[in-house]
Design a protein around this motif. Structure first.
Motif, PDB file in Angstrom:
ATOM      1  N   ARG A  83       0.833  -1.218   0.000  1.00 44.67           N
ATOM      2  CA  ARG A  83       0.000   0.000   0.000  1.00 44.67           C
ATOM      3  C   ARG A  83       0.862   1.260   0.000  1.00 44.67           C
ATOM      4  N   GLY A  86       1.862   2.244  -3.428  1.00 41.79           N
ATOM      5  CA  GLY A  86       0.812   2.405  -4.421  1.00 41.79           C
ATOM      6  C   GLY A  86       0.327   1.136  -5.087  1.00 41.79           C
ATOM      7  N   TYR A  87       0.654  -0.026  -4.556  1.00 41.65           N
ATOM      8  CA  TYR A  87       0.184  -1.295  -5.105  1.00 41.65           C
ATOM      9  C   TYR A  87      -1.051  -1.764  -4.321  1.00 41.65           C
ATOM     10  N   ASP A  88      -2.063  -0.909  -4.305  1.00 46.39           N
ATOM     11  CA  ASP A  88      -3.270  -1.192  -3.532  1.00 46.39           C
ATOM     12  C   ASP A  88      -4.015  -2.430  -4.026  1.00 46.39           C
ATOM     13  N   ASP A  89      -4.048  -2.648  -5.337  1.00 46.55           N
ATOM     14  CA  ASP A  89      -4.734  -3.835  -5.866  1.00 46.55           C
ATOM     15  C   ASP A  89      -4.102  -5.118  -5.349  1.00 46.55           C
ATOM     16  N   ALA A  91      -2.320  -5.421  -2.608  1.00 45.28           N
ATOM     17  CA  ALA A  91      -2.594  -5.498  -1.169  1.00 45.28           C
ATOM     18  C   ALA A  91      -4.017  -5.984  -0.918  1.00 45.28           C
ATOM     19  N   ASP A  92      -4.962  -5.521  -1.752  1.00 43.95           N
ATOM     20  CA  ASP A  92      -6.360  -5.949  -1.602  1.00 43.95           C
ATOM     21  C   ASP A  92      -6.514  -7.449  -1.815  1.00 43.95           C
ATOM     22  N   GLN A  95      -5.378  -9.068   1.576  1.00 43.55           N
ATOM     23  CA  GLN A  95      -6.082  -8.701   2.798  1.00 43.55           C
ATOM     24  C   GLN A  95      -7.037  -9.777   3.327  1.00 43.55           C
TER      25      GLN A  95
END
Length: 150
Positions: A83, A86-89, A91-92, A95
């Motif tokens: 996160r 900027g690698y939120d996808d 990380a999602d 999760q």
């Protein structure tokens, strides 16, 4: 060189192991029972001897099973590192495994595949891109190192 050794298998073989492991994890609570269940079903599905199945799939199967035991702090650190850059996808995708470690059987190899795909498509041309790429690999290494040495 792959970080996740299971990725050395063809996609169809990896998918078969992951599917059987999903079933084994749902049915058993002990690691040894999960392993025996997976080994038995691989032998049955592939019509091969135990020795052949272990030779071809043993290392990958054991690695994927070890992902079940990644400590929560390592998983949270990896998610946070992704996160942060900027690698939120990515990380999602990790999760849900906080509450259900069995999801890591698929999530960790998929993370490496997505990162490799992303990095192959977009060359790093700036220091910030190189730092983000390096941080994403460190997040993956946090997960796989923990899985191999727990």
């Amino acid at each position: 060189m792959h970080t996740v050794k299971a990725l050395r298998l063809p996609a169809s073989d990896l998918g078969l192991i992951q599917t059987i492991l999903d079933e084994a994890v749902a049915m058993h609570t002990e690691l040894s029972a999960m392993r025996v269940h997976t080994l038995d079903l691989l032998q049955f599905n592939l019509q091969q001897s135990e020795e052949d199945v272990l030779k071809h799939f043993g290392e990958a199967m054991d690695e994927l099973l070890q992902f079940l035991f990644i400590p929560t702090d390592n998983l949270m650190t990896a998610i946070g590192a992704l996160r942060e850059v900027g690698y939120d996808d990515e990380a999602d995708h990790l999760q849900p495994a906080i509450f259900d470690r069995s999801q890591l059987i698929r999530a960790v190899p998929a993370l490496e595949q997505r990162l490799r795909s992303k990095f192959d498509q977009i060359p790093s041309s700036s220091n910030s891109m190189l730092e983000a790429r390096s941080a994403a690999w460190r997040a993956l290494e946090i997960l796989t190192k923990s899985a191999r040495f727990c």
